[in-house]
Scaffold this active site. Structure first.
Site, PDB file in Angstrom:
ATOM      1  N   SER A 262       0.823  -1.220   0.000  1.00  0.00           N
ATOM      2  CA  SER A 262       0.000   0.000   0.000  1.00  0.00           C
ATOM      3  C   SER A 262       0.850   1.260   0.000  1.00  0.00           C
ATOM      4  O   SER A 262       1.920   1.310   0.598  1.00  0.00           O
ATOM      5  CB  SER A 262      -0.903   0.026   1.230  1.00  0.00           C
ATOM      6  OG  SER A 262      -1.678  -1.123   1.284  1.00  0.00           O
ATOM      7  N   GLU A 263       0.298   2.287  -0.644  1.00  0.00           N
ATOM      8  CA  GLU A 263       0.925   3.609  -0.645  1.00  0.00           C
ATOM      9  C   GLU A 263      -0.146   4.632  -0.294  1.00  0.00           C
ATOM     10  O   GLU A 263      -1.336   4.342  -0.382  1.00  0.00           O
ATOM     11  CB  GLU A 263       1.507   3.900  -2.039  1.00  0.00           C
ATOM     12  CG  GLU A 263       2.590   2.908  -2.417  1.00  0.00           C
ATOM     13  CD  GLU A 263       3.225   3.204  -3.768  1.00  0.00           C
ATOM     14  OE1 GLU A 263       2.906   4.251  -4.376  1.00  0.00           O
ATOM     15  OE2 GLU A 263       4.052   2.379  -4.202  1.00  0.00           O
ATOM     16  N   PRO A 264       0.291   5.831   0.092  1.00  0.00           N
ATOM     17  CA  PRO A 264      -0.720   6.830   0.468  1.00  0.00           C
ATOM     18  C   PRO A 264      -1.776   7.034  -0.623  1.00  0.00           C
ATOM     19  O   PRO A 264      -2.951   7.185  -0.324  1.00  0.00           O
ATOM     20  CB  PRO A 264       0.119   8.091   0.675  1.00  0.00           C
ATOM     21  CG  PRO A 264       1.472   7.589   1.052  1.00  0.00           C
ATOM     22  CD  PRO A 264       1.666   6.311   0.290  1.00  0.00           C
TER      23      PRO A 264
ATOM     24  N   GLY B 162      -4.469   2.423  -2.321  1.00  0.00           N
ATOM     25  CA  GLY B 162      -4.937   1.461  -1.325  1.00  0.00           C
ATOM     26  C   GLY B 162      -5.695   0.348  -2.011  1.00  0.00           C
ATOM     27  O   GLY B 162      -5.112  -0.612  -2.502  1.00  0.00           O
ATOM     28  N   SER B 163      -7.011   0.506  -2.102  1.00  0.00           N
ATOM     29  CA  SER B 163      -7.805  -0.478  -2.834  1.00  0.00           C
ATOM     30  C   SER B 163      -7.341  -0.562  -4.283  1.00  0.00           C
ATOM     31  O   SER B 163      -7.250  -1.638  -4.860  1.00  0.00           O
ATOM     32  CB  SER B 163      -9.284  -0.091  -2.797  1.00  0.00           C
ATOM     33  OG  SER B 163      -9.748  -0.076  -1.463  1.00  0.00           O
TER      34      SER B 163
ATOM     35  N   ARG C  18       1.589  -4.362 -16.304  1.00  0.00           N
ATOM     36  CA  ARG C  18       2.845  -5.050 -16.579  1.00  0.00           C
ATOM     37  C   ARG C  18       4.034  -4.111 -16.436  1.00  0.00           C
ATOM     38  O   ARG C  18       4.923  -4.077 -17.285  1.00  0.00           O
ATOM     39  CB  ARG C  18       2.807  -5.657 -17.972  1.00  0.00           C
ATOM     40  CG  ARG C  18       1.738  -6.713 -18.057  1.00  0.00           C
ATOM     41  CD  ARG C  18       1.855  -7.500 -19.318  1.00  0.00           C
ATOM     42  NE  ARG C  18       0.941  -8.628 -19.270  1.00  0.00           N
ATOM     43  CZ  ARG C  18       0.827  -9.523 -20.236  1.00  0.00           C
ATOM     44  NH1 ARG C  18       1.582  -9.435 -21.310  1.00  0.00           N
ATOM     45  NH2 ARG C  18      -0.012 -10.524 -20.107  1.00  0.00           N
TER      46      ARG C  18
ATOM     47  N   GLU D 231      -3.653 -14.320   1.261  1.00  0.00           N
ATOM     48  CA  GLU D 231      -3.840 -13.368   2.341  1.00  0.00           C
ATOM     49  C   GLU D 231      -5.303 -13.345   2.774  1.00  0.00           C
ATOM     50  O   GLU D 231      -5.622 -13.342   3.955  1.00  0.00           O
ATOM     51  CB  GLU D 231      -3.379 -11.985   1.879  1.00  0.00           C
ATOM     52  CG  GLU D 231      -3.426 -10.950   2.992  1.00  0.00           C
ATOM     53  CD  GLU D 231      -2.900  -9.594   2.552  1.00  0.00           C
ATOM     54  OE1 GLU D 231      -2.508  -9.452   1.374  1.00  0.00           O
ATOM     55  OE2 GLU D 231      -2.906  -8.687   3.391  1.00  0.00           O
ATOM     56  N   ARG D 232      -6.186 -13.364   1.794  1.00  0.00           N
ATOM     57  CA  ARG D 232      -7.614 -13.263   2.112  1.00  0.00           C
ATOM     58  C   ARG D 232      -8.104 -14.509   2.832  1.00  0.00           C
ATOM     59  O   ARG D 232      -8.915 -14.433   3.760  1.00  0.00           O
ATOM     60  CB  ARG D 232      -8.405 -12.984   0.833  1.00  0.00           C
ATOM     61  CG  ARG D 232      -8.198 -11.542   0.445  1.00  0.00           C
ATOM     62  CD  ARG D 232      -8.654 -11.148  -0.925  1.00  0.00           C
ATOM     63  NE  ARG D 232      -8.115  -9.798  -1.175  1.00  0.00           N
ATOM     64  CZ  ARG D 232      -8.161  -9.171  -2.323  1.00  0.00           C
ATOM     65  NH1 ARG D 232      -8.737  -9.751  -3.371  1.00  0.00           N
ATOM     66  NH2 ARG D 232      -7.653  -7.973  -2.456  1.00  0.00           N
TER      67      ARG D 232
HETATM   68  C1  LIG Z   1      -4.390  -3.499  10.163  1.00  0.00           C
HETATM   69  C2  LIG Z   1      -3.906  -3.232   8.774  1.00  0.00           C
HETATM   70  C3  LIG Z   1      -2.754  -3.840   8.344  1.00  0.00           C
HETATM   71  C4  LIG Z   1      -2.270  -3.598   7.061  1.00  0.00           C
HETATM   72  N1  LIG Z   1      -1.084  -4.159   6.711  1.00  0.00           N
HETATM   73  C5  LIG Z   1      -0.559  -3.839   5.510  1.00  0.00           C
HETATM   74  C6  LIG Z   1       0.725  -4.309   5.144  1.00  0.00           C
HETATM   75  O1  LIG Z   1       1.385  -5.005   5.922  1.00  0.00           O
HETATM   76  N2  LIG Z   1       1.241  -3.960   3.967  1.00  0.00           N
HETATM   77  C7  LIG Z   1       0.520  -3.200   3.089  1.00  0.00           C
HETATM   78  O2  LIG Z   1       1.038  -2.940   2.011  1.00  0.00           O
HETATM   79  N3  LIG Z   1      -0.700  -2.724   3.388  1.00  0.00           N
HETATM   80  C8  LIG Z   1      -1.250  -3.017   4.591  1.00  0.00           C
HETATM   81  N4  LIG Z   1      -2.469  -2.494   4.924  1.00  0.00           N
HETATM   82  C9  LIG Z   1      -3.146  -1.597   3.976  1.00  0.00           C
HETATM   83  C10 LIG Z   1      -4.431  -2.140   3.374  1.00  0.00           C
HETATM   84  O3  LIG Z   1      -4.139  -3.096   2.388  1.00  0.00           O
HETATM   85  C11 LIG Z   1      -5.232  -0.962   2.818  1.00  0.00           C
HETATM   86  O4  LIG Z   1      -5.644  -0.185   3.914  1.00  0.00           O
HETATM   87  C12 LIG Z   1      -6.438  -1.395   2.029  1.00  0.00           C
HETATM   88  O5  LIG Z   1      -6.038  -1.977   0.821  1.00  0.00           O
HETATM   89  C13 LIG Z   1      -7.408  -0.232   1.746  1.00  0.00           C
HETATM   90  O6  LIG Z   1      -6.754   0.856   1.165  1.00  0.00           O
HETATM   91  P1  LIG Z   1      -6.949   2.353   1.752  1.00  0.00           P
HETATM   92  O7  LIG Z   1      -6.695   2.274   3.206  1.00  0.00           O
HETATM   93  O8  LIG Z   1      -6.134   3.251   0.934  1.00  0.00           O
HETATM   94  O9  LIG Z   1      -8.486   2.665   1.553  1.00  0.00           O
HETATM   95  P2  LIG Z   1      -9.198   3.215   0.205  1.00  0.00           P
HETATM   96  O10 LIG Z   1      -8.850   2.339  -0.921  1.00  0.00           O
HETATM   97  O11 LIG Z   1      -8.950   4.655   0.068  1.00  0.00           O
HETATM   98  O12 LIG Z   1     -10.721   2.941   0.586  1.00  0.00           O
HETATM   99  C14 LIG Z   1     -11.558   3.887   1.299  1.00  0.00           C
HETATM  100  C15 LIG Z   1     -13.001   3.361   1.270  1.00  0.00           C
HETATM  101  O13 LIG Z   1     -13.470   3.347  -0.094  1.00  0.00           O
HETATM  102  C16 LIG Z   1     -13.914   2.062  -0.453  1.00  0.00           C
HETATM  103  N5  LIG Z   1     -13.622   1.780  -1.848  1.00  0.00           N
HETATM  104  C17 LIG Z   1     -12.444   1.904  -2.494  1.00  0.00           C
HETATM  105  N6  LIG Z   1     -12.544   1.508  -3.760  1.00  0.00           N
HETATM  106  C18 LIG Z   1     -13.830   1.105  -3.934  1.00  0.00           C
HETATM  107  C19 LIG Z   1     -14.569   0.573  -5.041  1.00  0.00           C
HETATM  108  N7  LIG Z   1     -14.012   0.363  -6.219  1.00  0.00           N
HETATM  109  N8  LIG Z   1     -15.870   0.273  -4.836  1.00  0.00           N
HETATM  110  C20 LIG Z   1     -16.460   0.470  -3.645  1.00  0.00           C
HETATM  111  N9  LIG Z   1     -15.822   0.968  -2.578  1.00  0.00           N
HETATM  112  C21 LIG Z   1     -14.518   1.283  -2.721  1.00  0.00           C
HETATM  113  C22 LIG Z   1     -13.159   1.123   0.470  1.00  0.00           C
HETATM  114  O14 LIG Z   1     -13.828  -0.104   0.593  1.00  0.00           O
HETATM  115  C23 LIG Z   1     -13.115   1.913   1.760  1.00  0.00           C
HETATM  116  O15 LIG Z   1     -14.297   1.711   2.488  1.00  0.00           O
HETATM  117  C24 LIG Z   1      -2.975  -2.752   6.198  1.00  0.00           C
HETATM  118  C25 LIG Z   1      -4.155  -2.149   6.619  1.00  0.00           C
HETATM  119  C26 LIG Z   1      -4.623  -2.371   7.893  1.00  0.00           C
HETATM  120  C27 LIG Z   1      -5.886  -1.673   8.320  1.00  0.00           C
END
Ligand SMILES: Cc1cc2nc3c(=O)[nH]c(=O)nc-3n(C[C@H](O)[C@H](O)[C@H](O)COP(=O)(O)OP(=O)(O)OC[C@H]3O[C@@H](n4cnc5c(N)ncnc54)[C@H](O)[C@@H]3O)c2cc1C
Ligand SMILES: Cc1cc2nc3c(=O)[nH]c(=O)nc-3n(C[C@H](O)[C@H](O)[C@H](O)COP(=O)(O)OP(=O)(O)OC[C@H]3O[C@@H](n4cnc5c(N)ncnc54)[C@H](O)[C@@H]3O)c2cc1C
Lengths: 387, 379
Positions: free
Chosen positions: A134-136, A139-140, A187, A248-249
């Site tokens: 993940s990066e700032p 995320g998703s 890619r 992971e899931r």
């Molecule tokens: C306890 C914990 C441990 C973690 N450990 C790691 C780690 O070890 N390494 C790592 O790389 N990352 C890690 N993460 C990061 C994690 O993978 C991300 O927080 C996650 O992928 C969500 O990204 P975001 O926080 O940027 O949220 P965002 O993607 O910004 O999401 C914000 C909201 O919008 C919703 N949303 C986003 N896109 C959609 C869509 N297309 N449709 C509907 N809703 C949407 C989301 O469901 C969420 O409710 C960790 C996170 C947590 C909480």
């Protein structure tokens, strides 16, 4: 007696002889978990003895081949071991992102040399890994990631920032998604491996609502990564990442964990003496869901073993398992009343109920959010249009 | 035992699935009989076909002419019945009465099982008294009289009671209404005097009766099992019925879900297929996960029942409750996502909603079984 029965008897005897009583108590906090690595210390002698016995037997990673530090157990034998450990409540001897994530990736995509080196280090608890995805801004929508590795012939120079990197400050190495081609979204990502002590790597813990700081911001400032330290192919790291997300899931869903599948009504009744009738009713409805989900977990694992599970089914497991776990902790808080609010007291073991409750809120975010899981189910299982 | 169907069971499932989709289809059975106001609420011809396929004797031992299979296999038939909303006395005859009769003497089995296996006979069970399933309390009484018994009382929700050649009746032969002991099961033939049926059509077009027993004289050989020893058999009948109803409910849920997901891929609004709207996608995906879980626990309960496990009773209640929730969700979302046409009689989705409601009550609803789960868990 069938071979499996013999194996069960042997396993039972071995566990009896090697698993200390303290290691059969439920895990209470992170200190009870042994993560291994260069900086690791044991909480007590029992933890050390249990870890070492398992390590020597290959039971930190029972299903991995022997030459990589495992015990080479068949799926059926591994299930027996799991069942026997669950029967006596044995704690996992070693936990790590190496076991859960990097290991499966290497087993699938790694070169022989990589497997020999890295898998053995993981199995023996020598190196602790963290996950840099993940990066700032990503995320998703992970594939939009920006951390860039510039090709310098025999090495890359990596610059960028990761976030939410669990235990980055405690880890020895990181497996990391790095953009190596800016012109190709899917890619153009390479799955790199590097030492967290490499110059230019720094971490900064993030304080969470639970009061803990299990994860960090991780910064890369001209980090030199040798050109042989990647998994799969250059620019094809997304394939590795996608493969791993399945693992992971599965893990986060708790499909494999008897604790998550169990009902809680009886336990809360014992703890609190009396249950409000409406709460009791809610607990009963919860226990129905929890017990049913434990059957789902069993079915899912059985189907995975013979390749019968839908490839997107881990997303369903993750969604249902984490939402259930959040509900579980809401009910634990409700049953606990004001006692469960105590943040630092000895009675609550330092605010255990409240901190755990808050921690579970991350279950449906980490490893892909619930909403993203539902998107994947819609698209890949239900085949709904345009999802 | 792994929690999925064996190769043999998968083959059975394919066979049953194909058969039911053709012969048990909604237009051919449910609508056909309903639109003719059929007083049985099901077709005897199809019941004969069930017999030819071996379904009617699926749980009957091989010595008694049946297939001697288990609840996983019976569940396969039930799931397809549910998916096609096929009106059939299979659950009451082959599963519930069939389970009771397994515990009968040679005479009892010899008298009733051949008719079941051949599809000549239809059976019902009379357990409930009152509008809710409360089998812990049984007021209907059978007093000793000569060599036999005299039966008096009233039973409700006797599904297909008016068409049954024999009704398995749970009655009290000693003790107070709420006692565990003192229950006896009787195989009551249809032509006894003093038994009267008030037949009612239910919301799903199935038929049930309020059945009154007014000093019905029964021979001693009407007893199934031991006098006063019926509770244990009754519990087995209930477990079989709960797990069976759960399996049928899984079929209803899957049928409704599949129909709805198909509809999302066809209907256009706002220039798009409605299945493109995330608001609907997420609900459909959530529904999928609930239905999968309900199906998993139902198969688990079937396996435990077949293995004679102590946990079968708990899991039977978990399964019935979970299916109640999941199937309820499936039909509600189904009607809603169909929009206006979901409310019409022409479309089948509403028929799923009606069948689900009747099945939800049969053998105990979500609340009853969640309560049992709490009690069995110790709170
Ligand atoms: C306890 C914990 C441990 C973690 N450990 C790691 C780690 O070890 N390494 C790592 O790389 N990352 C890690 N993460 C990061 C994690 O993978 C991300 O927080 C996650 O992928 C969500 O990204 P975001 O926080 O940027 O949220 P965002 O993607 O910004 O999401 C914000 C909201 O919008 C919703 N949303 C986003 N896109 C959609 C869509 N297309 N449709 C509907 N809703 C949407 C989301 O469901 C969420 O409710 C960790 C996170 C947590 C909480
Ligand atoms: C009992 C009854 C009486 C009625 N009386 C009248 C009347 O007197 N006069 C009259 O003109 N009409 C009447 N209607 C019609 C009613 O207004 C429509 O049924 C309603 O507007 C929904 O349209 P639809 O049935 O075409 O469903 P659709 O629009 O096809 O909807 C199907 C499903 O898709 C969902 N959906 C659609 N678009 C979106 C979106 N953008 N995002 C998310 N979900 C979406 C809907 O919520 C629904 O769940 C009546 C309907 C009923 C059932």
């Amino acid at each position: 007696m069938s071979d499996l029965d013999t194996f069960r008897a042997e396993t039972r005897a071995w566990l009896e002889a090697n698993c200390p009583p303290e290691m059969r108590e439920p895990v209470r906090d992170d200190e009870d978990v042994y993560w291994g690595g260069r900086k690791a210390t044991f909480k007590n002698d029992a933890q050390k003895a249990w870890f070492e016995a398992c390590r020597d037997k290959g039971y930190t990673v029972p299903a991995w081949p022997k030459e990589y530090g495992g015990a080479g157990l068949s799926p059926a034998e591994a299930k027996v071991l799991r069942e026997e450990m669950a029967r006596i409540g044995a704690r996992p001897p070693l936990s790590s992102f190496g076991i859960w994530m990097l290991g499966p990736a290497l087993l699938h995509f790694g070169t022989e040399e990589q497997k020999k080196k890295y898998l053995n280090e993981i199995a023996r608890g020598e190196i602790r890994w963290c996950q840099g995805y993940s990066e700032p801004g990503s995320g998703s929508d992970l594939v939009s990631l920006q951390t860039f590795g510039e090709d310098k012939g025999d090495h890359w120079v990596v610059n960028g920032q990761k976030i939410w990197t669990s235990y980055a400050d405690k880890a020895d190495w990181i497996f990391c998604l790095v953009r190596t081609d800016k012109n190709d979204k899917y890619r153009g990502i390479t799955f790199m491996l590097f030492d967290m002590e490499t110059p230019g790597v720094s971490t900064k813990p993030i304080l969470l609502i639970s009061g803990n700081s299990p994860f960090c911001e991780t910064f890369f400032d001209d980090v030199k990564v040798p050109k042989d330290q990647y998994v799969g192919e250059i620019n094809r790291g997304w394939d590795v990442a996608k493969y791993l997300l399945g693992h992971e899931r599965e893990m986060i869903s708790g499909a494999d964990s008897s604790e998550r599948g169990a009902g809680i009504g009886a336990m809360l009744k014992r703890q609190t003496g009396e249950l409000d009738p409406v709460l009791r009713a809610e607990l009963a409805m919860f226990d129905v869901d929890a017990l049913a989900f434990s059957a789902m977990g069993e079915k899912f694992l059985d189907e995975v073993k013979i390749g019968k599970a839908h490839p997107a089914q881990p997303n369903m497991m993750k969604y249902a398992g984490t939402e259930l776990n959040k509900r579980r902790h809401e009910l634990i808080m409700a049953a606990g009343g004001s006692a469960a609010l105590e943040w630092e007291s000895e009675e609550t073991d330092g605010g255990k109920p409240a901190r755990s409750w808050l921690r579970t809120k991350a279950n449906s975010i980490e490893g892909g959010t619930s909403e993203v899981m539902l998107n994947v189910i819609s698209k890949r299982i239900l085949e709904l249009p345009g999802a | 035992m792994p929690l999925y169907h064996t190769d043999d069971q998968t083959m059975l499932s394919d066979t049953v699935g194909q058969f039911m989709a053709e012969e048990g289809a909604i237009a051919k059975q449910l609508r056909h009989w309903r639109d003719r106001d059929c007083k049985d609420g099901f077709g005897h011809g199809l019941w004969k076909q069930f017999a030819e396929m071996g379904f009617t004797g699926i749980l009957v031992g091989e010595d008694d002419g049946g297939l001697g299979m288990g609840h996983v296999e019976a569940g396969i038939v039930l799931e397809e019945i549910g998916r096609n909303l096929t009106p059939s006395p299979f659950l009451t005859s082959a599963v519930l009465a069939g389970t009771a009769l397994q515990h009968g003497s040679n005479d009892v089995r010899g008298r009733w099982l051949p008719g079941l296996v051949s599809g000549e006979s239809v059976f019902a069970v009379a357990i409930d008294e009152g509008a809710k399933h409360r089998p812990e309390r049984i007021k209907t009484r059978a007093e000793k009289s000569g060599n036999g018994f005299r039966l008096s009382g009233r039973k409700d929700f006797v599904v297909y009671g008016g068409s049954a050649d024999m009704i398995v009746v749970a009655a009290r032969t000693s003790g107070a209404d709420d006692d565990t002991d003192g229950i006896t099961l009787f195989a009551v033939p249809k032509d006894v005097s003093g038994m009267s049926h008030d037949a009612v059509r239910l919301v799903d077009s199935s038929m049930a009766t309020h059945t009154t027993f007014d000093n019905v004289e029964l021979d001693g050989d009407a007893v199934i099992g031991e006098v006063d020893g019926g509770r244990e058999i009754l519990n087995k009948v209930l477990m079989a019925g709960r797990v069976g109803a759960a399996a049928e409910g899984v079929g209803v849920a899957r049928g409704a879900m599949d129909m709805t997901v198909d509809y999302l891929k066809q209907r256009k609004q706002f220039g798009k297929l409605i299945g493109e709207f995330q608001a609907l996608q997420h609900r459909a995906a959530h529904l999928y996960s609930e239905v999968e879980i309900a199906r998993a626990v139902t198969i688990k309960a079937q396996q435990l029942l077949d293995a004679g496990s102590e946990k079968a009773d708990l899991m039977a209640s978990v399964a019935k409750a979970k299916v109640g929730k999941a199937a309820g969700l499936a039909v509600k979302e189904g009607v809603q996502m169909h929009g206006g046409i979901g409310m019409t009689d022409e479309y089948d989705i509403g028929l799923y909603m009606k069948r689900d409601r009747a099945l939800a009550e049969f053998m105990g609803d979500v609340y009853y079984h969640a309560g049992r789960v709490a009690e069995m868990s110790g709170y």
